[in-house]
Design an enzyme around this catalytic site. Sequence first.
Site, PDB file in Angstrom:
ATOM      1  N   ASP A 228       0.484   2.352   9.089  1.00 39.09           N
ATOM      2  CA  ASP A 228       0.138   1.344   9.758  1.00 39.09           C
ATOM      3  C   ASP A 228       1.612   1.479  11.355  1.00 39.09           C
ATOM      4  O   ASP A 228       0.870   1.064  11.966  1.00 39.09           O
ATOM      5  CB  ASP A 228      -0.705   0.040   9.630  1.00 39.09           C
TER       6      ASP A 228
ATOM      7  N   ARG B 288      -4.522  -2.365   9.690  1.00 40.05           N
ATOM      8  CA  ARG B 288      -5.334  -3.873   9.620  1.00 40.05           C
ATOM      9  C   ARG B 288      -5.100  -4.518  10.971  1.00 40.05           C
ATOM     10  O   ARG B 288      -6.155  -5.140  11.473  1.00 40.05           O
ATOM     11  CB  ARG B 288      -3.956  -4.142   8.378  1.00 40.05           C
TER      12      ARG B 288
ATOM     13  N   ARG C  43       0.388  -5.210  -4.746  1.00 41.88           N
ATOM     14  CA  ARG C  43       0.180  -5.956  -3.895  1.00 41.88           C
ATOM     15  C   ARG C  43       0.820  -7.580  -4.387  1.00 41.88           C
ATOM     16  O   ARG C  43       0.978  -8.423  -3.410  1.00 41.88           O
ATOM     17  CB  ARG C  43      -0.289  -6.289  -3.182  1.00 41.88           C
TER      18      ARG C  43
ATOM     19  N   GLY D  52       1.149  -1.276   0.394  1.00 41.96           N
ATOM     20  CA  GLY D  52       0.073  -0.281   0.224  1.00 41.96           C
ATOM     21  C   GLY D  52       0.917   1.185   0.298  1.00 41.96           C
ATOM     22  O   GLY D  52       1.935   1.273   0.455  1.00 41.96           O
TER      23      GLY D  52
ATOM     24  N   ASP E 190       3.120  -0.470  11.999  1.00 40.04           N
ATOM     25  CA  ASP E 190       3.569  -2.395  12.828  1.00 40.04           C
ATOM     26  C   ASP E 190       4.429  -3.032  12.726  1.00 40.04           C
ATOM     27  O   ASP E 190       4.671  -4.067  12.641  1.00 40.04           O
ATOM     28  CB  ASP E 190       2.578  -3.010  12.388  1.00 40.04           C
TER      29      ASP E 190
ATOM     30  N   ASP F 226       5.120  -4.835   5.806  1.00 41.45           N
ATOM     31  CA  ASP F 226       6.084  -5.641   6.052  1.00 41.45           C
ATOM     32  C   ASP F 226       5.631  -6.696   5.708  1.00 41.45           C
ATOM     33  O   ASP F 226       6.862  -7.652   5.455  1.00 41.45           O
ATOM     34  CB  ASP F 226       5.050  -6.185   7.995  1.00 41.45           C
TER      35      ASP F 226
ATOM     36  N   THR G 118       4.671   2.508   6.130  1.00 42.71           N
ATOM     37  CA  THR G 118       3.132   1.267   6.144  1.00 42.71           C
ATOM     38  C   THR G 118       2.629   2.896   7.112  1.00 42.71           C
ATOM     39  O   THR G 118       3.006   2.989   8.326  1.00 42.71           O
ATOM     40  CB  THR G 118       2.989   0.313   6.500  1.00 42.71           C
TER      41      THR G 118
END
Length: 348
Positions: free
Chosen positions: A129, A173, A74, A13, A131, A105, A127
């Site tokens: 996110d 996510r 992706r 993404g 994470d 990741d 990202t």
Amino acid sequence: MNDGAVGVLTAGGDCPGLNAAIRAVVTRLAAESRTVVGIRAGWAGLMNDDVTAIGRDDVRGILWKGGTILGTSRLDPYVHGDGVISVRETMDRHGIGSLIVIGGDGSLRTASKLASEGIPVVGVPKTIDNDIAGTDVSIGFTTAVQIVVDAIDRLTTTAEAHNRVMVVEVMGRTTGWIAAHAAIAGGAEAVLVPEQPYDLPDLGLAITRRHERFANYSVIVVAEGIDTPVGTTVRKGRDMYGFERLGGVGNFVASAIENLTGFETRVTTLGYLQRGGTPTAFDRVLATRLGVRAAEMAIDGVTRKMVALKGRKIVGTDLKAACANPRSVDPSLLRDVSWFLPLADIES
Ligand code: F6P
């Protein structure tokens, strides 16, 4: 020392700051008169031989722009292709001796697998996110948080004007980094994250008490990845690469709150707004520093490493370990948020 061309790609993404990272990689390598090859659409470019030479002039004026001039996807060579084979063929055909992979990741795990099969790779963490375990912060995160906080500020005034509960659904996510940071900075009344179980009747009660005693509105931040009870599926199926499509959990939470409290409740799903547009100054600095360091590692022939922010320093960390498991929100962060939630107010 690695003398071949250096390939650079963005995969997974997109997020604000990718162009700043590409610019840094290309500029640092150009300073050493090294050839850089831009790989289009993430791993797809290596699987389908879609690459092009990229120089200092190609990256002028892109520092502040969202998206990625290389494109992204992706597609994964191990899932949708023949693994290392066509990647290696494309690299050999264009004299690419090492890769700089700017990814989340999933893309970094793919990079790590390729590295274990002999492809020299340096990873750069990005990202929204946030994470990725091996770095304190990933490219894109602070911009996404700022976008959510700006939205919360706006939603708060309209919530107050109408005596409403506002549910704000944000990305995340498997982790609630954006949700937790935005809830603190936006002064939200509650935050629901995948890392923590939640109790809707308790939340309903807390909101009711808050509205009886202190206020006529509430803002609730919900991470898209929270679990929902069996039988209340809000998932949207899978995308063309097989990833589960999230989004919609805010509607589930909002209707539960409305039923429990009787207060008019509205939902705003911020979705892709969180990934678009100009990066914050922090993301521009982070992306630039990570990009420069990744280029220097590629020049030195370093492989199986990811560049990372640790404290105030940019360091090289083990790539495989850095992306093995998602990094959950630190419990101390969730504890800090909890002091500002309505239940804490009411009980104290
Ligand atoms: O990985 C970042 C992320 O923004 C997630 O929070 C979100 O679930 C996902 O990407 C959605 O991405 P896309 O719809 O582009 O696959």
